[in-house]
Scaffold this active site. Structure first.
Site, PDB file in Angstrom:
ATOM      1  N   LEU A 259      36.275  34.877  34.770  1.00  0.00           N
ATOM      2  CA  LEU A 259      36.483  33.453  35.050  1.00  0.00           C
ATOM      3  C   LEU A 259      35.492  32.919  36.081  1.00  0.00           C
ATOM      4  O   LEU A 259      35.640  31.797  36.575  1.00  0.00           O
ATOM      5  CB  LEU A 259      37.928  33.196  35.488  1.00  0.00           C
ATOM      6  CG  LEU A 259      38.974  33.316  34.370  1.00  0.00           C
ATOM      7  CD1 LEU A 259      40.383  33.223  34.933  1.00  0.00           C
ATOM      8  CD2 LEU A 259      38.787  32.253  33.306  1.00  0.00           C
ATOM      9  N   GLY A 260      34.521  33.733  36.420  1.00  0.00           N
ATOM     10  CA  GLY A 260      33.432  33.236  37.268  1.00  0.00           C
ATOM     11  C   GLY A 260      33.791  33.107  38.743  1.00  0.00           C
ATOM     12  O   GLY A 260      33.252  32.245  39.440  1.00  0.00           O
ATOM     13  N   SER A 261      34.663  33.990  39.234  1.00  0.00           N
ATOM     14  CA  SER A 261      35.125  33.825  40.625  1.00  0.00           C
ATOM     15  C   SER A 261      33.965  33.918  41.624  1.00  0.00           C
ATOM     16  O   SER A 261      33.894  33.119  42.560  1.00  0.00           O
ATOM     17  CB  SER A 261      36.214  34.829  40.968  1.00  0.00           C
ATOM     18  OG  SER A 261      35.668  36.106  41.139  1.00  0.00           O
TER      19      SER A 261
ATOM     20  N   ASP B 243      27.175  31.697  34.258  1.00  0.00           N
ATOM     21  CA  ASP B 243      28.298  31.409  35.171  1.00  0.00           C
ATOM     22  C   ASP B 243      27.926  30.325  36.168  1.00  0.00           C
ATOM     23  O   ASP B 243      28.619  29.315  36.303  1.00  0.00           O
ATOM     24  CB  ASP B 243      28.677  32.673  35.968  1.00  0.00           C
ATOM     25  CG  ASP B 243      29.548  33.613  35.176  1.00  0.00           C
ATOM     26  OD1 ASP B 243      29.497  33.560  33.934  1.00  0.00           O
ATOM     27  OD2 ASP B 243      30.275  34.407  35.805  1.00  0.00           O
TER      28      ASP B 243
HETATM   29  O1  PMV Z   1      32.212  38.412  32.970  1.00  0.00           O
HETATM   30  P1  PMV Z   1      31.647  37.062  33.081  1.00  0.00           P
HETATM   31  O2  PMV Z   1      32.479  35.986  32.559  1.00  0.00           O
HETATM   32  O3  PMV Z   1      31.035  36.778  34.379  1.00  0.00           O
HETATM   33  O4  PMV Z   1      30.537  36.915  31.973  1.00  0.00           O
HETATM   34  C1  PMV Z   1      29.441  37.658  31.841  1.00  0.00           C
HETATM   35  C2  PMV Z   1      28.734  37.179  30.650  1.00  0.00           C
HETATM   36  C3  PMV Z   1      27.728  38.162  30.148  1.00  0.00           C
HETATM   37  O5  PMV Z   1      27.085  37.537  29.044  1.00  0.00           O
HETATM   38  C4  PMV Z   1      28.398  39.439  29.681  1.00  0.00           C
HETATM   39  C5  PMV Z   1      26.704  38.507  31.207  1.00  0.00           C
HETATM   40  C6  PMV Z   1      25.782  37.358  31.574  1.00  0.00           C
HETATM   41  O6  PMV Z   1      25.128  37.471  32.611  1.00  0.00           O
HETATM   42  O7  PMV Z   1      25.680  36.372  30.833  1.00  0.00           O
END
Ligand code: PMV
Length: 308
Positions: free
Chosen positions: A101-103, A147
């Site tokens: 969820l991007g905390s 994110d």
């Molecule tokens: O785990 P999250 O939601 O922070 O997502 C990471 C998303 C990835 O594509 C797996 C990694 C990235 O840097 O985009």
């Protein structure tokens, strides 16, 4: 006193493939947020209080690679603020940590904005985003930047790494249920494991990422045209490709199945995977029943959010 807040985010389509230059779609989740208050302190030093992670410390006592220390050092360096001022910084967040969820990015964005207001540095969204991306790089190895982008702009984003920001809006609003496995999973690990697979067989994985690209492009079109009915099937297809990438988990798969069985038109894991959250697309009137089924299948909590 200055205050700033930043929302959480959820990836709708394209995680992992986005690290390899393919598009991904993500939206802010305002039901959860990080909040930061900055006040001048009567006692010397920069005191950071983050009760949720049991942190009450002076900046000098934090390791220099601590995420909050990196933000503070980078901020003071970028704006030539020296010597360090005396501050109290209170950080709180309702965004679960390491759950997709991007905390981390939300805390960074809120902290940078609160500092920027406190020191009157008036940063644009673009500057806040660039700053947050540098911090993400320090802690996540090879982040795509999705994110920090969604969170800094707080808008739905069709994201392609290293390209100017492109936003999108839904031709017809739709409801998503976000369900948490309750299992924290560092994104760095699933990204690193997939990189090893990719290094061993680039041809195979590039084809998989191409399939994800087709899905993300179709999803953007359908969302913009308000053709919400076909999104569920695209989520199901994207989930199958994420399983192939080995980044799902039995717990995520169980929640995905439970959502589909209880009336969601489609579901998938979201973010780094191996734990964290999944999403399901539901009609508003089914949301309560699907949320109940997700809880029975092990979800620690669910959030309903509308993409408008
Ligand atoms: O785990 P999250 O939601 O922070 O997502 C990471 C998303 C990835 O594509 C797996 C990694 C990235 O840097 O985009």
């Amino acid at each position: 006193m200055t205050h700033a807040s930043a929302p959480g985010k959820i990836i709708l389509f394209g995680e992992h493939a986005v690290v390899y230059g393919r598009p991904a779609l993500a939206v802010p989740v305002t039901q959860v947020h990080a909040d930061v208050e900055v006040t001048d302190s009567p006692r010397a030093g920069i005191w950071v209080h983050a009760p949720e992670v049991n942190l009450h410390a002076e900046l000098a006592s934090l390791p220099s690679d601590h995420p909050l220390a990196s933000v503070l050092h980078n901020f003071f360096f970028a704006f030539g603020i020296s010597p360090f001022p005396s501050l109290n910084i209170a950080i709180s967040s309702t965004i679960p940590v390491a759950s997709g969820l991007g905390s981390g990015a939300a805390v960074t964005v809120a902290l940078v904005r609160a500092l920027s207001a406190h020191f009157d540095t008036s940063m644009t969204d673009e500057q806040v985003n660039a700053f947050a991306y540098e911090i993400e790089k320090l802690h996540h190895g090879t982040p795509s930047g999705i994110d920090n982008t969604v969170i800094a702009y707080a808008r739905p984003v069709y994201f392609i790494k290293d390209r100017p920001i492109e936003t999108f809006s839904a031709g017809r609003p739709f409801t998503l249920l976000i369900a948490d496995t309750g299992i924290p999973a560092p994104t760095k690990e699933s990204v690193g494991d997939l990189r090893k697979l990719w290094q061993a067989d680039q041809t195979r994985w590039e084809k998989v990422f191409d399939q994800v690209e087709v899905i993300s492009k179709q999803a953007k079109e359908k969302i913009e045209r308000g053709q919400i009915d076909s999104l569920g099937e695209l989520m199901n297809q994207n989930h199958a490709l994420l399983q192939e990438m080995t980044v799902s988990s039995p717990e995520l798969d169980r929640l995905v199945e439970a959502a589909r069985r209880s009336g969601a038109s489609g579901a998938k894991m979201s973010g780094g995977g191996r734990g964290g959250n999944m999403i399901a697309i539901v009609e508003q009137e089914q949301a309560a029943a699907v949320a109940e089924a997700l809880k029975s299948a092990g979800a620690k909590r669910t959030i309903a959010t509308t993409v408008a």
